[in-house]
Design an enzyme around this catalytic site. Structure first.
Site, PDB file in Angstrom:
ATOM      1  N   GLY A  26     -39.616-101.419  18.689  1.00  0.00           N
ATOM      2  CA  GLY A  26     -38.478-102.206  19.163  1.00  0.00           C
ATOM      3  C   GLY A  26     -38.907-103.302  20.113  1.00  0.00           C
ATOM      4  N   ALA A  27     -37.938-103.787  20.941  1.00  0.00           N
ATOM      5  CA  ALA A  27     -38.168-104.985  21.774  1.00  0.00           C
ATOM      6  C   ALA A  27     -38.735-106.078  20.872  1.00  0.00           C
ATOM      7  CB  ALA A  27     -39.082-104.671  22.958  1.00  0.00           C
ATOM      8  N   HIS A  29     -39.768-109.198  18.574  1.00  0.00           N
ATOM      9  CA  HIS A  29     -40.063-110.608  18.831  1.00  0.00           C
ATOM     10  C   HIS A  29     -40.551-111.241  17.537  1.00  0.00           C
ATOM     11  CE1 HIS A  29     -44.217-109.282  18.878  1.00  0.00           C
ATOM     12  NE2 HIS A  29     -43.959-108.450  19.877  1.00  0.00           N
ATOM     13  N   HIS A  32     -42.985-109.305  15.217  1.00  0.00           N
ATOM     14  CA  HIS A  32     -42.348-108.319  14.336  1.00  0.00           C
ATOM     15  C   HIS A  32     -41.645-109.034  13.172  1.00  0.00           C
ATOM     16  CE1 HIS A  32     -42.155-106.182  18.383  1.00  0.00           C
ATOM     17  NE2 HIS A  32     -42.852-105.325  17.665  1.00  0.00           N
ATOM     18  N   ASP A 146     -52.824-105.522  16.750  1.00  0.00           N
ATOM     19  CA  ASP A 146     -53.397-104.217  17.115  1.00  0.00           C
ATOM     20  C   ASP A 146     -54.467-103.900  16.076  1.00  0.00           C
ATOM     21  OD1 ASP A 146     -51.374-103.164  19.321  1.00  0.00           O
ATOM     22  OD2 ASP A 146     -50.233-104.198  17.777  1.00  0.00           O
ATOM     23  N   GLN A 149     -55.918-100.389  15.605  1.00  0.00           N
ATOM     24  CA  GLN A 149     -54.840 -99.543  15.066  1.00  0.00           C
ATOM     25  C   GLN A 149     -54.685 -99.754  13.557  1.00  0.00           C
ATOM     26  OE1 GLN A 149     -50.863 -99.002  17.074  1.00  0.00           O
ATOM     27  NE2 GLN A 149     -50.270-100.506  15.551  1.00  0.00           N
ATOM     28  N   VAL A 172     -49.117-113.461  15.489  1.00  0.00           N
ATOM     29  CA  VAL A 172     -48.211-114.558  15.855  1.00  0.00           C
ATOM     30  C   VAL A 172     -48.386-114.833  17.344  1.00  0.00           C
ATOM     31  CG1 VAL A 172     -45.795-115.271  16.039  1.00  0.00           C
ATOM     32  CG2 VAL A 172     -46.575-113.954  14.054  1.00  0.00           C
ATOM     33  N   SER A 181     -46.107-110.306  22.385  1.00  0.00           N
ATOM     34  CA  SER A 181     -46.148-108.872  22.645  1.00  0.00           C
ATOM     35  C   SER A 181     -44.886-108.471  23.400  1.00  0.00           C
ATOM     36  CB  SER A 181     -47.373-108.529  23.503  1.00  0.00           C
ATOM     37  OG  SER A 181     -47.242-107.224  24.055  1.00  0.00           O
ATOM     38  N   SER A 182     -44.385-107.284  23.106  1.00  0.00           N
ATOM     39  CA  SER A 182     -43.220-106.786  23.841  1.00  0.00           C
ATOM     40  C   SER A 182     -43.539-106.679  25.326  1.00  0.00           C
ATOM     41  CB  SER A 182     -42.798-105.413  23.313  1.00  0.00           C
ATOM     42  OG  SER A 182     -42.573-105.475  21.915  1.00  0.00           O
TER      43      SER A 182
HETATM   44  P1  AMP Z   1     -45.145-102.612  18.456  1.00  0.00           P
HETATM   45  O1  AMP Z   1     -43.656-102.690  18.424  1.00  0.00           O
HETATM   46  O2  AMP Z   1     -45.773-103.375  19.584  1.00  0.00           O
HETATM   47  O3  AMP Z   1     -45.686-101.220  18.294  1.00  0.00           O
HETATM   48  O4  AMP Z   1     -45.645-103.394  17.177  1.00  0.00           O
HETATM   49  C1  AMP Z   1     -45.151-103.070  15.892  1.00  0.00           C
HETATM   50  C2  AMP Z   1     -45.979-103.800  14.870  1.00  0.00           C
HETATM   51  O5  AMP Z   1     -45.892-105.205  15.110  1.00  0.00           O
HETATM   52  C3  AMP Z   1     -47.469-103.440  14.932  1.00  0.00           C
HETATM   53  O6  AMP Z   1     -47.973-103.358  13.614  1.00  0.00           O
HETATM   54  C4  AMP Z   1     -48.059-104.594  15.677  1.00  0.00           C
HETATM   55  O7  AMP Z   1     -49.413-104.842  15.373  1.00  0.00           O
HETATM   56  C5  AMP Z   1     -47.191-105.739  15.187  1.00  0.00           C
HETATM   57  N1  AMP Z   1     -47.219-106.859  16.121  1.00  0.00           N
HETATM   58  C6  AMP Z   1     -46.927-106.837  17.442  1.00  0.00           C
HETATM   59  N2  AMP Z   1     -47.118-108.052  17.991  1.00  0.00           N
HETATM   60  C7  AMP Z   1     -47.557-108.852  16.996  1.00  0.00           C
HETATM   61  C8  AMP Z   1     -47.947-110.231  16.921  1.00  0.00           C
HETATM   62  N3  AMP Z   1     -47.952-111.025  17.991  1.00  0.00           N
HETATM   63  N4  AMP Z   1     -48.348-110.707  15.728  1.00  0.00           N
HETATM   64  C9  AMP Z   1     -48.389-109.902  14.628  1.00  0.00           C
HETATM   65  N5  AMP Z   1     -48.028-108.621  14.637  1.00  0.00           N
HETATM   66  C10 AMP Z   1     -47.627-108.099  15.799  1.00  0.00           C
END
Ligand code: AMP
Length: 274
Positions: A26-27, A29, A32, A146, A149, A172, A181-182
């Protein structure tokens, strides 16, 4: 409920539609959103999961404070034409008698995130395995943001013979280069102004390595530059882009530079290809 999800999932399967899953905390952006758009292009139906996974946070980390913007997330997902939002409660994912953990090795023991967040990949692997089994997507999209990951999950899906294909999506960034990033909402104005140094240093290091400068010298300069920008560095490393094994020269294969550093109370990660 998992049972309801399964009914929805089965209905889609019987209509022979392909399904993509985009797991998130969530959160939401633009990072996502780009994953969701990629999922849309690759599959007929898109499921987005929202679950802030307690198992991947250490007791001293930001689980309680992690930004939660559920109403805004739902509106964003509606605008992106997402077919199903899977937002299970913690008790649904981890009932009181929950007793199973997936502890990944290989890329999860590369001496990168795992060295600084020892709980992290077991938490991620366990929840992602559950999400992939619950949603049974044809593909699942994860961000290169990530990077370790992504490699851990690709290996997990292969090792456990899961049928979902793991797809990576590019990072992105903000206009000044900071990876979306969140956690960027934690940054004070001063920290936010310093933060693009991470990406700038990564790109400078990648250019120098591509031009033939010795990797160890380049990384040493990069580490200094990151400290000069006001960060406490966890790591800046050059690794084989697939195996994450240390790379001493460009002869060691395609190289990825990965960084993690703290500014104030916020920990940021980023990476670039050479
Ligand atoms: P999170 O909500 O931070 O766990 O991220 C969910 C998914 O979105 C994960 O696969 C992250 O790698 C991806 N993600 C988060 N930020 C970015 C970004 N700036 N660019 C591309 N993918 C992202």
């Amino acid at each position: 409920m998992v049972a309801e999800l399964r009914v929805q999932r089965t209905t889609r399967k019987t209509t022979k539609k392909t399904i993509a899953l985009v797991p998130t905390m969530g959160a939401l952006h633009e990072g996502h959103a780009s994953l969701i758009r990629l999922a849309r292009r690759r599959a007929d139906r898109v499921i987005v999961s929202i679950f802030v996974n307690p198992a991947q946070f250490a007791p001293n980390e930001d689980f309680r404070l992690y930004p939660r913007t559920f109403a805004a997330d739902l509106a964003a997902l509606a605008a992106l034409n997402v077919d199903l939002v899977w937002a299970p409660a913690v008790e649904t994912m981890y009932p009181g008698d929950f007793a199973t953990k997936i502890v990944p090795e290989g890329p999860a023991q590369a001496g990168l995130e795992d060295a600084f967040r020892p709980h992290f990949f077991a938490g991620v692997a366990t929840v992602v395995a559950k999400l992939l089994i619950q949603c049974a997507p044809d593909i699942a999209v994860f961000g290169e943001k990530d990077y370790q990951q992504l490699k851990v999950i690709a290996r997990l899906a292969r090792d456990l013979d899961l049928k979902s294909r793991i797809v990576g999506a590019p990072i992105v960034r903000e206009r000044d280069g900071l990876a979306r990033s969140s956690r960027n909402v934690y940054l004070s104005p001063r920290e936010r102004a310093a933060a693009p140094a991470l990406c700038r240093v990564l790109k400078e290091c990648a250019a120098k390595i591509a031009a033939g400068q010795p990797i160890n010298d380049v990384l040493a300069e990069g580490r200094e530059a990151i400290a000069d920008a006001g960060f406490a560095l966890d790591y800046l490393e050059a690794r084989h882009a697939d195996t994450l094994a240390p790379a001493a020269s460009t002869m060691d294969g395609p190289i990825r530079l990965l960084v993690a550093a703290r500014i104030g109370n916020t920990r940021l990660i980023d990476n670039v290809g050479v």
